[in-house]
Design an enzyme around this catalytic site. Sequence first.
Site, PDB file in Angstrom:
ATOM      1  N   LYS A 192       5.909  -3.580  -6.658  1.00 50.60           N
ATOM      2  CA  LYS A 192       5.891  -2.280  -7.346  1.00 50.60           C
ATOM      3  C   LYS A 192       5.117  -1.246  -6.524  1.00 50.60           C
ATOM      4  O   LYS A 192       5.585  -0.119  -6.334  1.00 50.60           O
ATOM      5  CB  LYS A 192       5.216  -2.440  -8.723  1.00 50.60           C
ATOM      6  CG  LYS A 192       4.845  -1.119  -9.380  1.00 50.60           C
ATOM      7  CD  LYS A 192       4.126  -1.307 -10.699  1.00 50.60           C
ATOM      8  CE  LYS A 192       2.643  -1.550 -10.623  1.00 50.60           C
ATOM      9  NZ  LYS A 192       1.782  -0.373 -10.498  1.00 50.60           N
ATOM     10  N   ASN A 193       3.936  -1.634  -6.037  1.00 47.93           N
ATOM     11  CA  ASN A 193       3.062  -0.648  -5.399  1.00 47.93           C
ATOM     12  C   ASN A 193       3.501  -0.268  -3.984  1.00 47.93           C
ATOM     13  O   ASN A 193       2.901   0.610  -3.366  1.00 47.93           O
ATOM     14  CB  ASN A 193       1.609  -1.134  -5.412  1.00 47.93           C
ATOM     15  CG  ASN A 193       1.037  -1.058  -6.821  1.00 47.93           C
ATOM     16  OD1 ASN A 193       1.665  -0.476  -7.719  1.00 47.93           O
ATOM     17  ND2 ASN A 193      -0.135  -1.640  -7.027  1.00 47.93           N
ATOM     18  N   ARG A 202       0.478   7.402 -12.619  1.00 48.25           N
ATOM     19  CA  ARG A 202      -0.401   7.994 -11.631  1.00 48.25           C
ATOM     20  C   ARG A 202       0.238   8.141 -10.248  1.00 48.25           C
ATOM     21  O   ARG A 202       0.048   9.143  -9.559  1.00 48.25           O
ATOM     22  CB  ARG A 202      -1.655   7.129 -11.535  1.00 48.25           C
ATOM     23  CG  ARG A 202      -2.683   7.691 -10.613  1.00 48.25           C
ATOM     24  CD  ARG A 202      -3.948   6.881 -10.636  1.00 48.25           C
ATOM     25  NE  ARG A 202      -4.812   7.318  -9.570  1.00 48.25           N
ATOM     26  CZ  ARG A 202      -5.668   8.310  -9.672  1.00 48.25           C
ATOM     27  NH1 ARG A 202      -5.811   8.954 -10.803  1.00 48.25           N
ATOM     28  NH2 ARG A 202      -6.404   8.671  -8.641  1.00 48.25           N
ATOM     29  N   CYS A 214      -3.024   3.986 -15.706  1.00 51.98           N
ATOM     30  CA  CYS A 214      -3.815   2.993 -16.445  1.00 51.98           C
ATOM     31  C   CYS A 214      -5.239   3.494 -16.648  1.00 51.98           C
ATOM     32  O   CYS A 214      -5.840   4.067 -15.745  1.00 51.98           O
ATOM     33  CB  CYS A 214      -3.879   1.686 -15.663  1.00 51.98           C
ATOM     34  SG  CYS A 214      -2.424   0.653 -15.822  1.00 51.98           S
ATOM     35  N   ARG A 225     -10.863   7.789 -11.973  1.00 45.29           N
ATOM     36  CA  ARG A 225      -9.780   7.917 -10.999  1.00 45.29           C
ATOM     37  C   ARG A 225      -9.543   9.359 -10.537  1.00 45.29           C
ATOM     38  O   ARG A 225      -8.494   9.962 -10.800  1.00 45.29           O
ATOM     39  CB  ARG A 225      -8.492   7.281 -11.534  1.00 45.29           C
ATOM     40  CG  ARG A 225      -8.692   5.845 -11.935  1.00 45.29           C
ATOM     41  CD  ARG A 225      -7.429   5.165 -12.356  1.00 45.29           C
ATOM     42  NE  ARG A 225      -6.645   4.699 -11.222  1.00 45.29           N
ATOM     43  CZ  ARG A 225      -5.435   4.168 -11.335  1.00 45.29           C
ATOM     44  NH1 ARG A 225      -4.869   4.057 -12.497  1.00 45.29           N
ATOM     45  NH2 ARG A 225      -4.793   3.746 -10.262  1.00 45.29           N
ATOM     46  N   VAL A 251     -12.427   3.933   0.847  1.00 43.36           N
ATOM     47  CA  VAL A 251     -11.035   3.483   1.009  1.00 43.36           C
ATOM     48  C   VAL A 251     -10.248   3.809  -0.251  1.00 43.36           C
ATOM     49  O   VAL A 251     -10.636   3.427  -1.351  1.00 43.36           O
ATOM     50  CB  VAL A 251     -10.987   1.954   1.266  1.00 43.36           C
ATOM     51  CG1 VAL A 251      -9.539   1.488   1.385  1.00 43.36           C
ATOM     52  CG2 VAL A 251     -11.770   1.601   2.518  1.00 43.36           C
ATOM     53  N   SER A 252      -9.149   4.517  -0.087  1.00 45.24           N
ATOM     54  CA  SER A 252      -8.265   4.816  -1.219  1.00 45.24           C
ATOM     55  C   SER A 252      -6.820   4.558  -0.807  1.00 45.24           C
ATOM     56  O   SER A 252      -6.327   5.134   0.171  1.00 45.24           O
ATOM     57  CB  SER A 252      -8.429   6.277  -1.654  1.00 45.24           C
ATOM     58  OG  SER A 252      -7.312   6.677  -2.429  1.00 45.24           O
ATOM     59  N   VAL A 253      -6.167   3.698  -1.570  1.00 46.03           N
ATOM     60  CA  VAL A 253      -4.757   3.398  -1.314  1.00 46.03           C
ATOM     61  C   VAL A 253      -3.934   4.680  -1.500  1.00 46.03           C
ATOM     62  O   VAL A 253      -3.149   5.076  -0.638  1.00 46.03           O
ATOM     63  CB  VAL A 253      -4.261   2.294  -2.278  1.00 46.03           C
ATOM     64  CG1 VAL A 253      -2.757   2.091  -2.168  1.00 46.03           C
ATOM     65  CG2 VAL A 253      -5.003   0.996  -2.011  1.00 46.03           C
ATOM     66  N   ASP A 259      -6.488  -5.871  -8.434  1.00 51.63           N
ATOM     67  CA  ASP A 259      -5.316  -6.089  -9.285  1.00 51.63           C
ATOM     68  C   ASP A 259      -5.139  -7.549  -9.701  1.00 51.63           C
ATOM     69  O   ASP A 259      -4.227  -7.864 -10.477  1.00 51.63           O
ATOM     70  CB  ASP A 259      -4.040  -5.586  -8.591  1.00 51.63           C
ATOM     71  CG  ASP A 259      -4.004  -4.072  -8.500  1.00 51.63           C
ATOM     72  OD1 ASP A 259      -4.802  -3.409  -9.174  1.00 51.63           O
ATOM     73  OD2 ASP A 259      -3.164  -3.540  -7.738  1.00 51.63           O
ATOM     74  N   ILE A 317     -14.184  -1.786  -7.365  1.00 52.32           N
ATOM     75  CA  ILE A 317     -13.226  -0.704  -7.053  1.00 52.32           C
ATOM     76  C   ILE A 317     -13.149   0.303  -8.206  1.00 52.32           C
ATOM     77  O   ILE A 317     -13.235   1.509  -7.991  1.00 52.32           O
ATOM     78  CB  ILE A 317     -11.811  -1.271  -6.776  1.00 52.32           C
ATOM     79  CG1 ILE A 317     -11.864  -2.382  -5.722  1.00 52.32           C
ATOM     80  CG2 ILE A 317     -10.841  -0.165  -6.389  1.00 52.32           C
ATOM     81  CD1 ILE A 317     -12.130  -1.958  -4.314  1.00 52.32           C
TER      82      ILE A 317
END
Length: 429
Positions: free
Chosen positions: A22-23, A102, A126, A131, A172-174, A316, A338
């Site tokens: 999904k991500n 998001r 979520c 966030r 760090v941010s995806v 996750d 996180i």
Amino acid sequence: MDRIKITGGTPLKGIIPISGAKNAALPLMIASLLTSDRLTLKNVPNLADVNMLARILRNHGADHSIEGKRANPSTLMGDTFHLTARDIVDTTAPYEMVSRMRASFWVLGPILARMGEARVSLPGGCAIGTRPVDLHLDGLKALGAEIDIDAGYVVAKAPRGLRGNKIVFPKVSVGATHQVLLAASLARGETVIENAAREPEVGDVAECLVKMGAGIEGIGTSTLRIQGRTRLDGAIHTVLPDRIEAGTFACVVAATGGDVVLEGARRDLLVTAIAALEKTGVSVTDSPDGIRIARNGAGIEPISLETQPFPGFPTDLQAQFMALMTRAKGTSVIRETIFENRFMHVQELARLGADIQLHGDTATIRGVKGLKGAPVMATDLRASVSLVIAGLMAEGETMINRVYHLDRGFERLEEKLSRCGASIERITG
Ligand code: EPZ
């Protein structure tokens, strides 16, 4: 509203096919906004979030079609999506859509890069913490965007286009890495992202962007060097397997006992989680089709772990491991570094008899002799599936309410589990 009914206590045996991630699928779909040509994505999972994003992309003007019907919906390969954004007809992503997912906020960079302007609602998603999106906005500003916040919307402008620059992320941010990576591929000159997220899904998107014509070095490392192009081409790309889905089913087998092959799962995407599973006493071996997970008889050993960006232990999978630890032969400690509020599952697990104490970012889980089924409420996506794991371990019946959270991220969950012997069914309505 649908509910899921589980009767616990059956060890699982069989094969579970792992879907596309999904991500990765979500940012890959968004990459279609960067080109007027066709982007074909194979192995796209059929999920509520994917369908929602397809609606959002159509609203911006993308044509979206799904190739035929799957010959056998139970086989490994997911859907094939064709996405063609010949023209961006609307540069606004409205609140009603973005607030529901998001990741749709990530359309900001691509629309801005292509059209010189974008207006995107601040996101939802979520409820696992505040966030913020400051890193996204700082990254785009470094590429030359002017950004204002107006009535809940980010209004971004770059009338003369985006220009490459050096960006050093303070954390760090995806999402911020995706945002800047996508935008920089259509910016003038070179962009260097330092302290980039190394999650495999970021690498998958970068590889697709390379197929579309961007120059990207350092894929899989924390420094990405991107040569932007004035236009990008179409491409064909296959979404990588979902490591979180695979890790979740591995936890299920660890919890119930049994022997299951996770078809299509990749060990290299799950190194830290597999090491943690092995410490709990589970056997993880390679099989020709994926990874085989087995646990026979012996109890679950307690473990301590801390979530970290990739290649560390994934946030996750935190809730799923916590569910498993509720039945361990001792005390486990799990620290969430996180997200500040990703413990919504704790009170629901307690309904089944789990003994969990929370202190700030740390949960102490004392293993109990048995869990007992109860009605519970799904909160966020991964919290919900931790309740499925606990329900499958518990004696008697567990009824999970608000399962739409599960449908956002797990494809055919009940079917995949019941084919391996689990007693799990959806009650519709
Ligand atoms: C992605 O969310 C994933 N979502 C999440 O998966 C995952 O939990 C998360 O990365 C971490 O791995 C998708 O890929 C769609 P972040 P994202 O930006 O990008 C802070 C799931 O269950 N931060 O890496 O939103 C943030 O608050 C979902 O599938 C800022 O401070 O996560 C958090 O503490 C849930 N400012 C940390 O960084 C920013 O501008 C990491 O968040 C951005 C983030």
